[in-house]
Design a protein around this motif. Structure first.
Motif: not given
Length: 265
Positions: A47-57, A89-93, A81-84, A61-68
Protein backbone atom coordinates in the motif's frame (compact mmCIF):
# COMPACT_ATOMS: atom_id res chain seq x y z
CA UNK A 1 -3.23 6.78 -10.31
CA UNK A 2 -4.27 6.10 -13.87
CA UNK A 3 -2.55 8.34 -16.40
CA UNK A 4 -4.90 8.63 -19.30
CA UNK A 5 -2.38 8.91 -22.11
CA UNK A 6 -0.94 5.47 -21.43
CA UNK A 7 -0.10 3.66 -24.64
CA UNK A 8 -2.27 0.90 -26.15
CA UNK A 9 -1.33 -2.77 -25.92
CA UNK A 10 2.13 -3.44 -27.11
CA UNK A 11 2.88 -3.62 -30.82
CA UNK A 12 -0.75 -4.01 -31.66
CA UNK A 13 -1.13 -3.95 -35.44
CA UNK A 14 -3.68 -1.72 -37.20
CA UNK A 15 -7.17 -3.11 -37.63
CA UNK A 16 -7.02 -5.99 -40.06
CA UNK A 17 -9.67 -6.41 -42.71
CA UNK A 18 -8.57 -9.73 -44.19
CA UNK A 19 -10.33 -12.99 -44.80
CA UNK A 20 -11.13 -13.75 -41.16
CA UNK A 21 -12.51 -10.25 -40.66
CA UNK A 22 -14.73 -10.78 -43.69
CA UNK A 23 -15.98 -14.09 -42.30
CA UNK A 24 -16.82 -12.48 -38.98
CA UNK A 25 -18.62 -9.67 -40.76
CA UNK A 26 -20.72 -12.15 -42.72
CA UNK A 27 -21.73 -14.05 -39.60
CA UNK A 28 -22.58 -11.10 -37.39
CA UNK A 29 -23.11 -7.43 -38.08
CA UNK A 30 -23.31 -4.35 -35.89
CA UNK A 31 -21.55 -5.93 -32.93
CA UNK A 32 -20.52 -3.37 -30.30
CA UNK A 33 -16.84 -3.29 -29.44
CA UNK A 34 -16.28 -5.11 -26.18
CA UNK A 35 -13.76 -4.11 -23.59
CA UNK A 36 -10.80 -6.25 -22.56
CA UNK A 37 -10.89 -8.39 -19.47
CA UNK A 38 -10.04 -6.78 -16.16
CA UNK A 39 -6.39 -7.04 -15.23
CA UNK A 40 -5.28 -9.37 -12.47
CA UNK A 41 -4.48 -7.66 -9.17
CA UNK A 42 -0.97 -6.42 -8.56
CA UNK A 43 1.46 -8.99 -7.18
CA UNK A 44 2.73 -8.31 -3.68
CA UNK A 45 2.03 -4.64 -4.12
CA UNK A 46 2.47 -2.69 -0.90
CA UNK A 47 0.00 0.00 0.00
CA UNK A 48 1.27 3.47 -0.87
CA UNK A 49 1.50 5.65 2.28
CA UNK A 50 -0.92 8.54 2.32
CA UNK A 51 0.87 11.66 1.02
CA UNK A 52 1.40 14.22 3.76
CA UNK A 53 1.53 17.21 1.41
CA UNK A 54 -1.72 17.50 -0.50
CA UNK A 55 -0.47 20.60 -2.30
CA UNK A 56 2.39 18.62 -3.88
CA UNK A 57 0.02 15.87 -4.93
CA UNK A 58 -2.27 18.46 -6.51
CA UNK A 59 0.72 19.92 -8.34
CA UNK A 60 1.66 16.47 -9.59
CA UNK A 61 -1.85 15.93 -10.97
CA UNK A 62 -1.73 19.36 -12.60
CA UNK A 63 1.54 18.52 -14.36
CA UNK A 64 0.09 15.25 -15.64
CA UNK A 65 -2.93 17.07 -16.98
CA UNK A 66 -0.74 19.69 -18.66
CA UNK A 67 1.36 17.03 -20.37
CA UNK A 68 -1.77 15.22 -21.48
CA UNK A 69 -3.25 18.35 -23.04
CA UNK A 70 -0.03 19.04 -24.95
CA UNK A 71 0.07 15.47 -26.20
CA UNK A 72 -3.49 15.74 -27.45
CA UNK A 73 -2.41 18.85 -29.34
CA UNK A 74 0.58 16.83 -30.69
CA UNK A 75 2.97 19.33 -29.13
CA UNK A 76 5.38 16.59 -28.09
CA UNK A 77 8.43 18.78 -27.45
CA UNK A 78 6.38 21.10 -25.26
CA UNK A 79 5.04 18.13 -23.26
CA UNK A 80 8.53 17.12 -22.15
CA UNK A 81 8.87 19.81 -19.48
CA UNK A 82 5.69 18.94 -17.52
CA UNK A 83 6.38 15.25 -18.10
CA UNK A 84 9.84 15.52 -16.56
CA UNK A 85 8.53 17.60 -13.67
CA UNK A 86 5.74 15.09 -13.03
CA UNK A 87 8.26 12.23 -12.95
CA UNK A 88 10.55 14.00 -10.47
CA UNK A 89 7.64 14.92 -8.23
CA UNK A 90 6.21 11.39 -8.35
CA UNK A 91 9.52 9.96 -7.14
CA UNK A 92 9.63 12.52 -4.34
CA UNK A 93 6.06 11.86 -3.21
CA UNK A 94 5.72 8.09 -3.69
CA UNK A 95 9.31 6.84 -3.80
CA UNK A 96 11.45 5.66 -6.77
CA UNK A 97 10.12 2.09 -6.69
CA UNK A 98 6.43 2.98 -6.46
CA UNK A 99 3.94 2.16 -9.18
CA UNK A 100 2.94 5.82 -9.51
CA UNK A 101 6.57 6.79 -10.12
CA UNK A 102 6.85 4.01 -12.70
CA UNK A 103 3.75 5.29 -14.47
CA UNK A 104 5.26 8.79 -14.54
CA UNK A 105 8.48 7.34 -16.03
CA UNK A 106 6.42 5.38 -18.57
CA UNK A 107 4.52 8.47 -19.61
CA UNK A 108 7.71 10.50 -19.91
CA UNK A 109 9.20 7.80 -22.12
CA UNK A 110 6.02 7.90 -24.20
CA UNK A 111 6.46 11.65 -24.70
CA UNK A 112 10.17 11.48 -25.45
CA UNK A 113 9.78 8.79 -28.11
CA UNK A 114 7.25 10.92 -29.94
CA UNK A 115 9.60 13.88 -29.67
CA UNK A 116 12.26 11.78 -31.49
CA UNK A 117 14.41 11.39 -28.40
CA UNK A 118 14.60 7.62 -28.51
CA UNK A 119 17.67 7.15 -26.32
CA UNK A 120 16.19 9.23 -23.51
CA UNK A 121 12.83 7.50 -23.93
CA UNK A 122 14.49 4.09 -23.62
CA UNK A 123 15.98 5.02 -20.23
CA UNK A 124 12.63 5.93 -18.72
CA UNK A 125 10.74 3.06 -20.32
CA UNK A 126 13.27 0.54 -19.03
CA UNK A 127 12.98 2.10 -15.58
CA UNK A 128 9.18 1.78 -15.70
CA UNK A 129 9.37 -1.81 -16.94
CA UNK A 130 11.75 -2.78 -14.13
CA UNK A 131 9.27 -1.56 -11.51
CA UNK A 132 6.28 -3.09 -13.28
CA UNK A 133 7.99 -6.46 -13.48
CA UNK A 134 8.75 -6.36 -9.76
CA UNK A 135 5.31 -5.18 -8.65
CA UNK A 136 2.72 -6.36 -11.17
CA UNK A 137 1.59 -9.76 -12.45
CA UNK A 138 2.86 -10.79 -15.87
CA UNK A 139 -0.57 -10.37 -17.48
CA UNK A 140 -0.94 -6.71 -16.49
CA UNK A 141 -1.38 -4.37 -19.45
CA UNK A 142 1.16 -1.82 -18.19
CA UNK A 143 3.95 -4.36 -18.66
CA UNK A 144 2.87 -5.09 -22.23
CA UNK A 145 2.51 -1.39 -22.94
CA UNK A 146 6.03 -0.65 -21.72
CA UNK A 147 7.45 -3.54 -23.73
CA UNK A 148 5.55 -2.29 -26.76
CA UNK A 149 7.03 1.19 -26.48
CA UNK A 150 10.51 -0.22 -25.88
CA UNK A 151 9.97 -2.60 -28.77
CA UNK A 152 9.67 0.26 -31.23
CA UNK A 153 13.06 1.54 -30.08
CA UNK A 154 14.69 -1.89 -29.99
CA UNK A 155 13.48 -2.78 -33.48
CA UNK A 156 14.76 0.50 -34.88
CA UNK A 157 18.19 -0.31 -33.43
CA UNK A 158 18.39 -3.92 -34.62
CA UNK A 159 17.59 -5.43 -31.22
CA UNK A 160 14.67 -7.62 -32.24
CA UNK A 161 16.05 -10.64 -30.38
CA UNK A 162 15.98 -8.72 -27.09
CA UNK A 163 12.35 -7.87 -27.70
CA UNK A 164 11.56 -11.51 -28.42
CA UNK A 165 13.29 -12.40 -25.16
CA UNK A 166 11.19 -9.92 -23.18
CA UNK A 167 7.97 -11.43 -24.52
CA UNK A 168 9.12 -15.02 -23.99
CA UNK A 169 10.05 -14.30 -20.38
CA UNK A 170 6.74 -12.48 -19.82
CA UNK A 171 4.82 -15.48 -21.17
CA UNK A 172 6.87 -17.92 -19.09
CA UNK A 173 6.29 -15.86 -15.93
CA UNK A 174 2.56 -15.76 -16.58
CA UNK A 175 2.63 -19.55 -16.62
CA UNK A 176 4.55 -19.71 -13.35
CA UNK A 177 2.02 -17.35 -11.79
CA UNK A 178 -0.90 -19.51 -12.94
CA UNK A 179 -2.08 -17.07 -15.63
CA UNK A 180 -1.22 -19.09 -18.72
CA UNK A 181 -4.90 -19.01 -19.86
CA UNK A 182 -5.48 -15.36 -18.97
CA UNK A 183 -6.46 -13.05 -21.82
CA UNK A 184 -3.47 -10.86 -20.99
CA UNK A 185 -1.22 -13.80 -21.80
CA UNK A 186 -3.06 -14.24 -25.09
CA UNK A 187 -2.20 -10.63 -25.93
CA UNK A 188 1.47 -11.36 -25.20
CA UNK A 189 1.42 -14.41 -27.51
CA UNK A 190 -0.31 -12.32 -30.16
CA UNK A 191 2.19 -9.46 -29.92
CA UNK A 192 5.11 -11.86 -30.03
CA UNK A 193 3.62 -13.41 -33.17
CA UNK A 194 3.77 -10.04 -34.93
CA UNK A 195 7.35 -9.44 -33.79
CA UNK A 196 8.39 -12.86 -35.09
CA UNK A 197 6.61 -12.30 -38.37
CA UNK A 198 8.50 -9.03 -38.77
CA UNK A 199 11.71 -11.00 -38.23
CA UNK A 200 10.55 -13.46 -40.95
CA UNK A 201 10.35 -16.28 -38.42
CA UNK A 202 7.02 -17.39 -39.78
CA UNK A 203 6.75 -20.84 -38.20
CA UNK A 204 7.38 -19.43 -34.73
CA UNK A 205 4.87 -16.66 -35.39
CA UNK A 206 2.29 -19.27 -36.38
CA UNK A 207 2.83 -21.12 -33.09
CA UNK A 208 2.33 -17.94 -31.07
CA UNK A 209 -0.90 -17.06 -32.90
CA UNK A 210 -2.19 -20.60 -32.35
CA UNK A 211 -1.62 -20.21 -28.62
CA UNK A 212 -3.23 -16.77 -28.60
CA UNK A 213 -6.32 -18.00 -30.47
CA UNK A 214 -6.66 -20.97 -28.12
CA UNK A 215 -6.91 -18.58 -25.17
CA UNK A 216 -9.12 -16.04 -26.94
CA UNK A 217 -11.50 -18.85 -27.87
CA UNK A 218 -12.42 -19.29 -24.20
CA UNK A 219 -12.14 -15.70 -22.98
CA UNK A 220 -13.03 -13.32 -25.82
CA UNK A 221 -15.18 -12.82 -28.89
CA UNK A 222 -13.90 -13.11 -32.48
CA UNK A 223 -15.10 -9.59 -33.14
CA UNK A 224 -12.70 -8.24 -30.49
CA UNK A 225 -9.77 -6.67 -32.30
CA UNK A 226 -6.90 -8.72 -30.77
CA UNK A 227 -8.77 -12.01 -31.37
CA UNK A 228 -9.54 -10.95 -34.94
CA UNK A 229 -5.93 -9.96 -35.58
CA UNK A 230 -4.56 -13.26 -34.34
CA UNK A 231 -7.15 -15.35 -36.16
CA UNK A 232 -6.77 -13.43 -39.40
CA UNK A 233 -2.97 -13.66 -39.29
CA UNK A 234 -3.16 -17.36 -38.51
CA UNK A 235 -5.65 -17.98 -41.32
CA UNK A 236 -3.43 -16.16 -43.80
CA UNK A 237 -0.46 -18.25 -42.68
CA UNK A 238 -2.41 -21.47 -43.13
CA UNK A 239 -3.53 -20.43 -46.61
CA UNK A 240 0.01 -19.48 -47.62
CA UNK A 241 1.20 -22.93 -46.54
CA UNK A 242 -1.73 -24.72 -48.22
CA UNK A 243 -2.84 -26.01 -44.82
CA UNK A 244 -6.45 -25.97 -45.91
CA UNK A 245 -7.74 -28.38 -43.24
CA UNK A 246 -6.35 -26.14 -40.51
CA UNK A 247 -7.76 -23.07 -42.23
CA UNK A 248 -11.20 -24.67 -42.47
CA UNK A 249 -11.12 -25.75 -38.82
CA UNK A 250 -10.16 -22.22 -37.75
CA UNK A 251 -13.06 -20.71 -39.68
CA UNK A 252 -15.52 -23.25 -38.27
CA UNK A 253 -14.33 -22.73 -34.69
CA UNK A 254 -14.56 -18.95 -35.11
CA UNK A 255 -18.14 -19.17 -36.32
CA UNK A 256 -19.05 -21.59 -33.54
CA UNK A 257 -17.59 -19.21 -30.97
CA UNK A 258 -19.68 -16.35 -32.32
CA UNK A 259 -22.82 -18.49 -32.18
CA UNK A 260 -22.03 -19.61 -28.65
CA UNK A 261 -21.93 -15.94 -27.68
CA UNK A 262 -25.27 -15.36 -29.36
CA UNK A 263 -23.75 -13.27 -32.11
CA UNK A 264 -24.29 -15.49 -35.13
CA UNK A 265 -27.18 -17.17 -36.89
Amino acid sequence: MTYCFRVPAALRAPAIYGLMALIVALVVESIPVSSQATNAPAKNQKAVPAPVDEARVARYEQLKSEAQDLLRARKFADAIRPGEAAFRLAEEIYGPGAIEAAIAAHNLGFILRRADRGQDAQKYLELALKVYQARLPAVHEDIRNAIGELGQIYLRNGRAEELVGLYRELIARAGREGHDRHIGNAHSHNNLGFVLRGARRFQEAEEQWERAVAIYAISASPDDEPYRQAADSLLNRYMEQSQFDKARALVVSTIERLRALGKGQ
